[in-house]
Write an enzyme that holds these catalytic residues in place. Structure first.
Site, short mmCIF file in Angstrom:
data_model
loop_
_atom_site.label_atom_id
_atom_site.label_comp_id
_atom_site.label_asym_id
_atom_site.label_seq_id
_atom_site.Cartn_x
_atom_site.Cartn_y
_atom_site.Cartn_z
N ASP A 1 -5.98 0.65 0.90
CA ASP A 1 -6.05 0.99 2.32
C ASP A 1 -7.40 0.52 2.87
OD1 ASP A 1 -7.91 2.78 1.35
OD2 ASP A 1 -7.07 4.53 2.37
N LYS B 1 0.83 -1.20 0.00
CA LYS B 1 0.00 0.00 0.00
C LYS B 1 0.86 1.25 0.00
CE LYS B 1 -1.17 2.60 3.11
NZ LYS B 1 -1.55 3.26 4.38
#
Length: 218
Positions: free
Chosen positions: A145, A127
């Site tokens: 996320d 991420k």
């Protein structure tokens, strides 16, 4: 889901993407940064913390430690003092010290522009790497996320809870050129409308296309 998603799913997903573009034409990364190093650090600090809170701390942090070399030389106690308002400040301090040292030792003090290098840095997963690649280097990526994970499931784009699998499935639904901007729009929608506890379905521009919508009947 299959590697090649059904055409109907692709069409619905892209219609939703167009609606999000209309709703959030100015969506962008809400972390403040001036260079790849600052974005990398800010993204690491944003774990389990709001971007607003991170932005309140990073000006003093970067004024004191403007480069990987300066950060690598920081005293852990001093760094913890700066990061204390963020929560998990001890773990985050250790991650930043390790990250900075690795940048100095292995990458000549520069943030590498490749995912396979970024994920070797302490505190950096896919991420964070995708956030840095997309926003600092212009390399398309789909950072998954908590907001993107939640909305992807609510919108019926995936039934997985594994961020890596979700990333793979989202990338199959949308053109590569759209990944970065779309990720911002999904995050903005997740923060403003499709919130975790009580989504504001009555305000949602996606309600007609969302299989999870809950709108009171007239």
């Amino acid at each position: 889901m299959a590697d090649r998603p059904p055409l109907a799913l692709v069409r619905r997903a892209r219609r939703i993407g167009r609606l999000l573009a209309e709703a959030y034409p100015d969506a962008h990364c809400e972390l403040d940064f001036r260079n790849p190093f600052e974005l990398l650090v800010a993204t690491v600090l944003s774990a389990q913390c709001t971007d607003k809170r991170v932005n309140s701390v990073t000006p003093a942090l970067f004024a004191r430690y403007p480069t990987p070399a300066a950060l690598a030389a920081a005293q852990e106690a001093d760094l913890e003092g700066l990061l204390r308002p963020l929560g998990f400040f001890r773990a985050k301090s250790r991650s930043l010290l390790g990250l900075a040292a690795r940048l100095v030792e292995r990458y000549d003090g520069e943030v590498p522009p490749r995912l396979e290098d970024l994920v070797t840095l302490p505190g950096v997963g896919r991420k964070t790497a995708n956030v840095v690649l997309g926003n600092a280097f212009g390399v398309p990526g789909f950072p998954v996320d908590t907001h993107i994970l939640r909305l992807s499931r609510r919108l019926g784009w995936t039934d997985s809870t594994d961020p890596v699998q979700v990333e793979r499935e989202l990338c199959a639904l949308f053109p590569r050129r759209d990944w970065v901007e779309l990720s911002h729009r999904i995050i903005w929608h997740g923060r403003r409308v499709c919130v975790a506890r009580r989504p504001k379905c009555e305000q949602c521009p996606l309600v007609a296309l969302c299989p999870s919508a809950e709108v009171p009947r007239a």
